[in-house]
Motif scaffolding. Sequence first.
Motif, PDB file in Angstrom:
ATOM      1  N   VAL A 378      54.704  23.098  39.972  1.00 29.79           N
ATOM      2  CA  VAL A 378      54.594  23.135  38.606  1.00 29.79           C
ATOM      3  C   VAL A 378      53.218  24.026  38.142  1.00 29.79           C
ATOM      4  CG1 VAL A 378      56.475  21.748  37.795  1.00 29.79           C
ATOM      5  CG2 VAL A 378      53.954  20.994  37.985  1.00 29.79           C
ATOM      6  N   ASP A 379      52.240  23.629  39.021  1.00 27.65           N
ATOM      7  CA  ASP A 379      50.648  24.029  38.573  1.00 27.65           C
ATOM      8  C   ASP A 379      50.533  25.500  39.505  1.00 27.65           C
ATOM      9  OD1 ASP A 379      50.684  23.081  41.149  1.00 27.65           O
ATOM     10  OD2 ASP A 379      48.746  21.841  40.750  1.00 27.65           O
ATOM     11  N   ALA A 384      55.086  29.111  38.581  1.00 23.24           N
ATOM     12  CA  ALA A 384      55.070  27.854  38.404  1.00 23.24           C
ATOM     13  C   ALA A 384      56.526  27.079  38.262  1.00 23.24           C
ATOM     14  CB  ALA A 384      54.563  27.379  37.085  1.00 23.24           C
ATOM     15  N   GLY A 385      56.828  26.195  39.267  1.00 20.86           N
ATOM     16  CA  GLY A 385      57.943  25.391  38.979  1.00 20.86           C
ATOM     17  C   GLY A 385      59.316  26.243  39.504  1.00 20.86           C
ATOM     18  N   MET A 386      59.267  27.312  40.154  1.00 26.51           N
ATOM     19  CA  MET A 386      60.148  28.244  40.604  1.00 26.51           C
ATOM     20  C   MET A 386      60.780  27.656  42.171  1.00 26.51           C
ATOM     21  SD  MET A 386      58.963  32.155  40.084  1.00 26.51           S
ATOM     22  CE  MET A 386      60.535  32.746  40.413  1.00 26.51           C
ATOM     23  N   ASN A 387      61.912  27.011  42.039  1.00 25.27           N
ATOM     24  CA  ASN A 387      62.452  26.215  43.206  1.00 25.27           C
ATOM     25  C   ASN A 387      63.364  27.166  44.034  1.00 25.27           C
ATOM     26  OD1 ASN A 387      60.970  23.932  43.145  1.00 25.27           O
ATOM     27  ND2 ASN A 387      62.330  23.536  41.211  1.00 25.27           N
ATOM     28  N   TYR A 431      67.128  26.179  38.597  1.00 22.69           N
ATOM     29  CA  TYR A 431      66.098  25.977  39.524  1.00 22.69           C
ATOM     30  C   TYR A 431      64.930  27.057  39.147  1.00 22.69           C
ATOM     31  CZ  TYR A 431      69.021  23.071  42.558  1.00 22.69           C
ATOM     32  OH  TYR A 431      69.889  21.775  42.925  1.00 22.69           O
ATOM     33  N   HIS A 432      65.101  27.624  38.032  1.00 20.36           N
ATOM     34  CA  HIS A 432      64.001  28.576  37.789  1.00 20.36           C
ATOM     35  C   HIS A 432      63.799  29.606  38.923  1.00 20.36           C
ATOM     36  CE1 HIS A 432      63.400  25.755  34.275  1.00 20.36           C
ATOM     37  NE2 HIS A 432      63.275  24.762  35.236  1.00 20.36           N
TER      38      HIS A 432
END
Length: 583
Positions: A378-379, A384-387, A431-432
């Motif tokens: 996420v940082d 950020a936060g892309m899974n 999952y962004h």
Amino acid sequence: MTDIITKLRDISFDELHPNERLKFDSSYLRGGLMAGMNDRATGAVSEADTQLTKFHGFYQQDDRDVRNERRQRKLEPLYSFMVRLRLPGGRISAAQWQTLDDVATQYANDTLRITTRQTFQYHGVFKENLRAHLKTVNDAMIDTIAACGDVNRNVTSTANPHLSAVHHQVYELAGEISAHLLPRTRAYHEIFLGEELVAGGLQEAEEQEPLYTRHYLPRKFKIGLAIPPDNELDVFTNDIAFVADVDAQGQLKGFNVAVGGGMGTTHGEPATYPRMATVIGYCTVEQTVDVAEKIMLVQRDNGNRHDRKNARLKYTVDAMGVDHFKAEVESYLGYELDAERPFEFNSTGDRLGWHQGEDDQWHYGLFIENGRIRDYPVDNPIHAGMNIKSGLRAIADIHDGDIVLTTNQNVIITCVAESNREKIDAIIDRYHMERSVSPLRQHSIACVAFPTCGLAMAESERYLPTLLDKLDGVMKDAGLENDPIVIRMTGCPNGCGRPFMAEIGFVGKAIGRYNLYLGGNDTGTRLNKMYRENIDEKTILEELTPLLHRYAGERKSGECFGDFVIRAGVIKATTQGLDFHDT
């Protein structure tokens, strides 16, 4: 000394490049690899065997980020292997995707990377995991044979065989060419898959390698097949480019045949240069595999085996002359190629988002920046936060169709049932997997470079997203935020990301410094030229900012940036270009 070498160069065997002698004496690519793989005292294999591993689909590398630290601790470099798959046409099933995802987690660095040759490569595969990695992939009916090395490599084709009957036909041809031009040695199966060596099996040279012989090719060899008007694979960057000829009824009639493409150069050595393939004629569909073989054999017999920097087919074509080279190919074929037929390309981009093919099936093009499939923390400042890795696994778990890789490093989820469209949309959101990206970013490519590539002189994959953030700001200020410009970056001049075809190309020269190239186009039919040499980010932005503002104010309707900088006199057109006209 064989007839191949005698015909090639009137020099003694000892005067050949060391790699040529190594191949000849390698017992058909076996070398000392069996013993080297069993040696647990080091994470590496011998220097000679590092050349042979390439033929089997992997490169020895070390983590350059920790090289100095390990040297100070008197440890050997952190050796591992980059493993590349052979996936002609880039198509795999959802079940195969699950296996390849598992392999990344268990035996590599928990990422997959889509290459610009429509396949996967893995990084961080340690020697003790290499055999298990290859066996697991092999059990999924995939291998790494000839993904690297002085052989024909992964054959690329216009993405998504499910778009039309012609797309499927061309995809099948890519597979036929790949299978026909595979090395026949059983070294890969013996060393890495546990196949037993057949007694006396090394004695029959013609059975071992009927096409390649003990010498293999002078250098790597690449083939691509494109279907106009789409040219997302930059087909003219290949040693052989097949450009499909499709009639008004949608029937594949044959291919224009072009030879001599290649991107690699060496800084400061003008005898090395990028080159677009030259069209030499036309063949029928039935002749395609034969034409591919005979062009490869002409290169086998005439390519430069003395100087590897001039060993690609492009240099053979220029040394022999196009007409002489064509005549030699036709001599090997036993028939003449037909005359070139007209064709036109209009794009090098991928179809992203939902779209349909001729049978009304749904397909989804997913943008993967620089081809790196991973889950980001996420940082992370860019993603950020892309899974992405977990999201694609979730899609594979419910998907009945295929998944196809593109040469622009993206993914196409094909043949999606209507009942699954909402499910896939929901997974992408959950999952962004996507964020709002500019057309500039969508049309960008970066090679891996640091920390794993031993040839890298500058950053590429880790740096281009940051530079694009700044260039996106310039584009917005100029009113160009909705306009695509083809932009590519490589960490060295070997050209893996096809920078010499880009409208804006960056080629690494040293840490934080790049050569800036301008003047390619958005159809993949013209080389660019160097505009500024050895410049840093500050200078890059100082050069491009006024040019982009000028483009916004002075461009003609429909004019791409590469055409504009030539028409405006910013840079002269290259001698190799198929479609620039000052209209």
